[in-house]
Design an enzyme around this catalytic site. Structure first.
Site, PDB file in Angstrom:
ATOM      1  N   PHE A 150       2.529  23.754  45.068  1.00 37.20           N
ATOM      2  CA  PHE A 150       1.213  23.672  45.702  1.00 37.20           C
ATOM      3  C   PHE A 150       0.175  23.461  44.612  1.00 37.20           C
ATOM      4  O   PHE A 150      -0.083  24.341  43.801  1.00 37.20           O
ATOM      5  CB  PHE A 150       0.866  24.931  46.501  1.00 37.20           C
ATOM      6  CG  PHE A 150      -0.467  24.788  47.197  1.00 37.20           C
ATOM      7  CD1 PHE A 150      -0.564  24.077  48.387  1.00 37.20           C
ATOM      8  CD2 PHE A 150      -1.621  25.313  46.649  1.00 37.20           C
ATOM      9  CE1 PHE A 150      -1.795  23.906  49.016  1.00 37.20           C
ATOM     10  CE2 PHE A 150      -2.851  25.151  47.269  1.00 37.20           C
ATOM     11  CZ  PHE A 150      -2.932  24.446  48.459  1.00 37.20           C
ATOM     12  N   ASP A 235      -0.248  24.455  35.937  1.00 37.66           N
ATOM     13  CA  ASP A 235      -1.266  24.703  36.960  1.00 37.66           C
ATOM     14  C   ASP A 235      -1.416  26.208  37.107  1.00 37.66           C
ATOM     15  O   ASP A 235      -0.607  26.872  37.747  1.00 37.66           O
ATOM     16  CB  ASP A 235      -0.858  24.054  38.279  1.00 37.66           C
ATOM     17  CG  ASP A 235      -1.926  24.235  39.367  1.00 37.66           C
ATOM     18  OD1 ASP A 235      -2.886  24.999  39.139  1.00 37.66           O
ATOM     19  OD2 ASP A 235      -1.783  23.622  40.442  1.00 37.66           O
ATOM     20  N   LYS A 264     -10.328  28.873  41.091  1.00 40.99           N
ATOM     21  CA  LYS A 264     -10.364  30.098  41.866  1.00 40.99           C
ATOM     22  C   LYS A 264     -11.113  31.219  41.160  1.00 40.99           C
ATOM     23  O   LYS A 264     -12.316  31.310  41.249  1.00 40.99           O
ATOM     24  CB  LYS A 264      -8.944  30.515  42.255  1.00 40.99           C
ATOM     25  CG  LYS A 264      -8.275  29.556  43.248  1.00 40.99           C
ATOM     26  CD  LYS A 264      -6.958  30.092  43.729  1.00 40.99           C
ATOM     27  CE  LYS A 264      -6.237  29.134  44.673  1.00 40.99           C
ATOM     28  NZ  LYS A 264      -6.902  28.942  45.971  1.00 40.99           N
TER      29      LYS A 264
END
Length: 334
Positions: A150, A235, A264
């Site tokens: 993801f 990531d 985030k």
């Protein structure tokens, strides 16, 4: 007290003809929040175990982050990158001081807004480096990724997703990606050829379950990419910035990636802030006009991002994440 967690079978908390149904929320409508707690419109309190999909690594409305945002709101919030502002370079320096020792080579950073933008930036930088430095023929660059990944939901990123919900109905898909099983270093090595510019992986996969790779996987991937002159891109949008008890999850594996994507938690749960940090000889390929963002590196984002980095520089959030993780894990196991 109620624990706030996800359940895909829970009916939506609201239905509205004016709101696109691209989320399936819980039966909780939050009115206020502080620290680890949220309160709904009926006054019920919940312990928030979602943490904003890891955007709230410091809790809701951390006082240092709120103060930084409030102070900046009284000064300047946006200039675009048409001008410099007085926090852009301090934020860049602070972030590279924090993350630079954890990546390969002389560090540089490029600020963006969302995690998906950071991943897109890393993809573009890797391709540009591949063409201009490695000598890959034009429009032939490939990037190796893992199944179960993801990395976001842009059209390019869902092109190499293996999640049917993320892909179905969104083709045609962007070429140039090769998908191999997560945790299989031999399959990854076999997928690399002279056109490969990068390997893009999550240190710990976090969306289709929490998937920890087998022992030795990341060190093997680092050895393979180094030998093949291929960039290793980690990531860390979801796993980084204290979430796993270290600044980066890749620290657990003793590996220094060439590029790291962050997001985030970099915005402290206040606003979207993301960045790519890594080798200057790679990010430096993105020259004026080749990449940009109206809001990327804006003054308000830099003020909050700088305050986030200052919190992490103490090491205390990382330590507390480790301690609380061990405490919670032991109690849940019991």
């Amino acid at each position: 007290m109620t624990l706030l967690t996800t359940d895909a079978t829970t009916p939506a908390a609201h239905s509205s003809s004016v709101l696109a149904p691209n989320y399936h929320p819980l039966h909780v409508t939050v009115a206020s929040a502080e620290g680890s707690w949220v309160t709904d419109v009926d006054g019920r309190r919940y312990l928030d175990l979602l943490a904003g999909y890891s955007a709230l690594n410091f809790g809701h409305r951390h006082p240092a982050l709120v103060a930084a945002a409030k102070d900046q709101l009284d000064r300047v919030t946006l200039t675009s990158r048409a001008f410099d502002h007085d926090l852009l370079l301090p934020f860049a320096r602070a972030l590279t001081d924090l993350v630079g020792p954890l990546v390969a080579g002389e560090p540089m950073m490029l600020p963006m807004n969302t995690g998906a933008e950071a991943v897109e930036t890393a993809i573009k930088a890797a391709r540009k480096w591949g063409y201009e430095v490695k000598g890959v023929p034009a429009d032939r660059a490939t990037i190796v990724v893992a199944d179960g990944n993801f990395h976001g939901r842009t059209t390019t990123i869902v092109s190499f997703s293996t999640d049917p919900d993320a892909r179905t109905g969104f083709g045609p898909f962007t070429p140039g990606f090769r998908v191999v099983p997560y945790g299989d270093a031999a399959a990854l090595e076999a997928a690399i050829d002279e056109t490969t510019v990068a390997v893009l992986l999550e240190p710990i996969q976090g969306e289709q379950g929490v998937v920890v790779p087998p022992d030795g996987y990341w060190s093997a991937v680092r050895a393979v990419t180094t030998a093949a002159d291929v960039l290793l891109v980690a990531d860390e949008v979801q796993s980084g910035l204290g979430r796993t008890g270290t600044t980066l999850a890749s620290e657990y594996f003793g590996v220094r990636p060439d590029l790291v994507t962050l997001g985030k938690a970099l915005g402290g749960g206040i606003l979207p802030v993301s960045a790519v940090v890594g080798r200057a000889d790679v990010l430096g390929r993105l020259t004026a006009g080749t990449h940009g963002s109206t809001f990327g590196g804006n003054p308000l984002a830099c003020a909050v991002g700088l305050a986030v980095v200052e919190l992490l520089a103490t090491g205390e959030p990382q330590r507390l994440a480790q301690v609380r993780g061990e405490q919670l894990g032991a109690r849940l196991d019991a």
